[in-house]
Design an enzyme around this catalytic site. Structure first.
Site, PDB file in Angstrom:
ATOM      1  N   GLU A 145       0.602  -1.265  -0.320  1.00 52.99           N
ATOM      2  CA  GLU A 145       0.022   0.687  -0.156  1.00 52.99           C
ATOM      3  C   GLU A 145       0.533   1.085   0.047  1.00 52.99           C
ATOM      4  O   GLU A 145       0.556   1.838   0.749  1.00 52.99           O
ATOM      5  CB  GLU A 145      -1.069   0.231   1.429  1.00 52.99           C
ATOM      6  CG  GLU A 145      -1.447  -1.508   1.488  1.00 52.99           C
ATOM      7  CD  GLU A 145      -2.626  -1.065   2.931  1.00 52.99           C
ATOM      8  OE1 GLU A 145      -2.589  -0.692   3.668  1.00 52.99           O
ATOM      9  OE2 GLU A 145      -3.086  -2.058   2.638  1.00 52.99           O
ATOM     10  N   GLY A 153       2.501   4.992  -0.639  1.00 53.14           N
ATOM     11  CA  GLY A 153       1.575   6.061  -0.666  1.00 53.14           C
ATOM     12  C   GLY A 153       2.297   7.209  -1.069  1.00 53.14           C
ATOM     13  O   GLY A 153       3.051   7.794  -3.003  1.00 53.14           O
ATOM     14  N   ARG A 154       3.347   7.755  -0.217  1.00 54.54           N
ATOM     15  CA  ARG A 154       3.928   8.587  -0.551  1.00 54.54           C
ATOM     16  C   ARG A 154       5.215   7.866  -1.624  1.00 54.54           C
ATOM     17  O   ARG A 154       5.662   9.435  -2.326  1.00 54.54           O
ATOM     18  CB  ARG A 154       4.906   8.608   0.540  1.00 54.54           C
ATOM     19  CG  ARG A 154       5.782  10.380   0.939  1.00 54.54           C
ATOM     20  CD  ARG A 154       6.664   9.247   2.065  1.00 54.54           C
ATOM     21  NE  ARG A 154       6.321   9.435   3.719  1.00 54.54           N
ATOM     22  CZ  ARG A 154       5.931  10.012   4.038  1.00 54.54           C
ATOM     23  NH1 ARG A 154       5.943  11.903   3.713  1.00 54.54           N
ATOM     24  NH2 ARG A 154       5.380   9.929   5.396  1.00 54.54           N
ATOM     25  N   CYS A 214      -2.101  33.173  10.227  1.00 57.81           N
ATOM     26  CA  CYS A 214      -1.530  34.055  11.640  1.00 57.81           C
ATOM     27  C   CYS A 214      -1.274  32.828  12.721  1.00 57.81           C
ATOM     28  O   CYS A 214      -1.628  32.440  13.644  1.00 57.81           O
ATOM     29  CB  CYS A 214      -2.988  34.806  12.405  1.00 57.81           C
ATOM     30  SG  CYS A 214      -2.791  36.286  11.259  1.00 57.81           S
ATOM     31  N   TYR A 226       0.838  13.376   0.915  1.00 53.17           N
ATOM     32  CA  TYR A 226       0.273  14.596   2.651  1.00 53.17           C
ATOM     33  C   TYR A 226       0.543  15.661   2.010  1.00 53.17           C
ATOM     34  O   TYR A 226       0.729  16.714   3.003  1.00 53.17           O
ATOM     35  CB  TYR A 226       1.172  14.324   3.129  1.00 53.17           C
ATOM     36  CG  TYR A 226       1.270  12.323   3.295  1.00 53.17           C
ATOM     37  CD1 TYR A 226      -0.130  12.055   3.689  1.00 53.17           C
ATOM     38  CD2 TYR A 226       1.660  11.627   3.200  1.00 53.17           C
ATOM     39  CE1 TYR A 226      -0.001  10.416   4.063  1.00 53.17           C
ATOM     40  CE2 TYR A 226       1.767  10.207   3.124  1.00 53.17           C
ATOM     41  CZ  TYR A 226       0.497   9.190   3.283  1.00 53.17           C
ATOM     42  OH  TYR A 226       0.739   8.237   3.638  1.00 53.17           O
TER      43      TYR A 226
HETATM   44  N1  LLP Z   1      -1.398   1.507   5.186  1.00 49.99           N
HETATM   45  C1  LLP Z   1      -2.156   1.910   5.889  1.00 49.99           C
HETATM   46  C2  LLP Z   1      -2.689   1.414   6.556  1.00 49.99           C
HETATM   47  C3  LLP Z   1      -1.444   3.584   6.348  1.00 49.99           C
HETATM   48  O1  LLP Z   1      -1.665   4.435   7.281  1.00 49.99           O
HETATM   49  C4  LLP Z   1      -0.828   4.527   5.074  1.00 49.99           C
HETATM   50  C5  LLP Z   1       0.002   5.559   6.013  1.00 49.99           C
HETATM   51  C6  LLP Z   1       0.053   4.505   3.795  1.00 49.99           C
HETATM   52  C7  LLP Z   1      -0.384   2.748   4.060  1.00 49.99           C
HETATM   53  C8  LLP Z   1       0.625   4.563   3.294  1.00 49.99           C
HETATM   54  O2  LLP Z   1       2.112   5.184   3.579  1.00 49.99           O
HETATM   55  P1  LLP Z   1       2.897   5.639   2.821  1.00 49.99           P
HETATM   56  O3  LLP Z   1       3.239   4.657   1.591  1.00 49.99           O
HETATM   57  O4  LLP Z   1       2.065   6.986   2.124  1.00 49.99           O
HETATM   58  O5  LLP Z   1       3.839   6.244   3.523  1.00 49.99           O
HETATM   59  N2  LLP Z   1       0.912  12.441   6.804  1.00 49.99           N
HETATM   60  C9  LLP Z   1       2.097  12.053   7.248  1.00 49.99           C
HETATM   61  C10 LLP Z   1       1.659  10.496   6.537  1.00 49.99           C
HETATM   62  C11 LLP Z   1       0.421   9.233   7.870  1.00 49.99           C
HETATM   63  C12 LLP Z   1       0.674   8.090   6.723  1.00 49.99           C
HETATM   64  C13 LLP Z   1      -0.227   7.825   6.689  1.00 49.99           C
HETATM   65  N3  LLP Z   1      -0.811   6.636   6.850  1.00 49.99           N
HETATM   66  C14 LLP Z   1       3.153  12.780   6.443  1.00 49.99           C
HETATM   67  O6  LLP Z   1       3.178  13.209   5.977  1.00 49.99           O
HETATM   68  O7  LLP Z   1       4.046  12.436   6.730  1.00 49.99           O
END
Ligand code: LLP
Length: 417
Positions: free
Chosen positions: A262, A264-265, A332, A361
């Site tokens: 999964e 994302g980033r 602000c 994000y």
């Molecule tokens: N799967 C689950 C169950 C998750 O909770 C998350 C991210 C992902 C996949 C994807 O994770 P990635 O591959 O994107 O690292 N807003 C924060 C990151 C929060 C991530 C939340 N869950 C930031 O800007 O660093």
């Protein structure tokens, strides 16, 4: 991200502006498919990183599925043409109506995180005369080395997943339930992880459960090892999916399980840039503040997690003196900044700055705080440019609000006798 006419885009669409390079999304996606080509693999892209419809459509066309956490993300995925059977619904707090929506759409599976949720899902499925495909997310109690405590999710004290010692009973319960179709075991240990080793530990926890269940006659179809693959915010390459695959596949491939990841980033982070325009350069208290038209409302990461994003002028600036500056926004709040104590060729008001690695994000965490309109989003594919989301208007800001038409109650103290 390759060379894009950033100044032109800022001129044409105004700032603050998100720009996503779809070819970079292709490359990131391809790297996962290449790394995991020896197993039955589904990339379930984590929509929370960037849910723009144009990005989702591109990912769907590349064969990706989606990891979603709300009815809203489900709606986005379906609107973008993502096949429902490739959508996996995660999250600790699913509501009944979200479960119904997932069932009606025919999603790949619900990833359940507690006994209470599993029981409600069984009830909802039975009431709708359907069978709910389900995976159970376990909490392997692994402390993943991420940059901020808010992005660690695999340790016992986090709210996520079912503790290992309780998980087996939940799998057994789901297996027997007539309205549940048990499919997978799931884990997600955190976000922005740069070391492959925790993935192997997480996989071992999952495979142990799979083996134990198999010995009781309970067969699972897939293992989902979550997302979390780190990107190079400092300009480094980030975590290489190939390196993770080399570690995981020797133990995974012989099981014949399907693998879900999964990310994302790592799919969209590097593909995105936030363009902001310098409004003023202000000296105060021995510091230099570069005040731009974008800040924590457009990109919350620096303020919320101490996240680091490179900030660069889009025009060649090597002939200019470099100074240590804080790049701040107009909101602000003292916590409203994009970069702190950063050496930057001193910009002129009117100049455009690029905030790098902002595709994940960024927009999804943008807000209307201070009644600011959320920015536009543009996708670029080679020489093609498309406005994928228009900038919010002032009317968008008040849309849906209303003032009660009650008779006034004489609360004006000057009218008191
Ligand atoms: N799967 C689950 C169950 C998750 O909770 C998350 C991210 C992902 C996949 C994807 O994770 P990635 O591959 O994107 O690292 N807003 C924060 C990151 C929060 C991530 C939340 N869950 C930031 O800007 O660093």
């Amino acid at each position: 991200m390759g060379p894009l006419p950033l100044n032109e885009l800022a001129e044409r669409f105004d700032t603050p502006l998100y720009v996503y390079d779809l070819q970079e999304v292709d490359r990131r996606c391809q790297a996962f498919h290449t790394a995991f080509r020896d197993v039955d693999f589904l990339l379930a892209y984590s929509v929370k990183a960037n849910g723009n419809l144009a990005v989702l459509r591109r990912l769907a066309s590349l064969g990706s599925g989606a990891d979603i956490v709300s009815g809203g993300e489900l709606h986005r995925c379906l609107a973008a043409g993502m096949p429902a059977e490739r959508i996996y619904f995660a999250g600790v707090g699913k509501r009944r109506d979200e479960m119904v929506a997932g069932l009606e759409a025919g999603i790949g599976a619900f990833h359940v995180e507690s006994a209470g949720e599993l029981s409600l899902l069984g009830e909802v499925a039975r009431a709708s005369g359907a069978t709910a495909p389900v995976g159970i997310r376990v909490n392997p109690d692994i402390l993943s080395p991420t940059f901020h405590e808010y992005t660690r999710t695999g340790h016992a004290a986090s709210k996520f997943g079912v503790p290992m010692d309780e998980a087996r009973d939940l799998f057994r319960w789901a297996w027997k339930h007539p309205s549940l179709d048990l499919r997978g075991a799931v884990v997600h240990i955190g976000s922005q992880i740069l070391d492959p080793a925790p993935y192997l530990n997480a996989q071992r926890s999952i495979l142990q459960i799979v083996r134990d269940l198999k010995s009781e006659g309970i067969e699972l179809e897939y293992a989902d090892l979550g997302g979390g693959f780190g990107v190079g915010y400092q300009g480094d390459p980030g975590l290489d999916p190939g390196e993770v695959a080399a570690l995981l596949l020797p133990e995974l491939a012989p099981t014949g399980l399907r693998l879900l990841l999964e990310p994302g980033r790592s799919i969209v982070g590097e593909a995105g840039i936030l363009l902001v325009r310098v409004l003023y350069v202000k000296r105060s208290g021995g510091k230099v503040f570069v005040v731009t038209d974008g800040g924590m409302t457009e990109l919350l990461r620096p303020s919320h997690y101490g996240g680091f994003h490179r900030v660069e002028p889009v025009e060649e600036a090597s002939d200019r003196p470099t100074e240590e500056v804080d790049v701040v926004g107009p909101v602000c709040e003292s916590g409203d900044f994009l970069a702190r104590e950063r050496a930057l060729p001193l910009p002129e008001p009117g100049e455009v700055l690029a905030v790098r690695t902002a595709g994940a994000y960024g927009f999804t965490m943008a807000s209307n705080y201070n009644s600011r309109c959320r920015p536009a989003e543009v996708v670029v594919d080679g020489t093609r440019v498309h406005l994928a989301r228009r900038r919010e208007s002032l009317d968008d800001l008040i849309q849906g609000e209303s003032i009660p038409d009650w008779p006034e109650q004489g609360t004006d103290p000057s009218s008191a006798s």
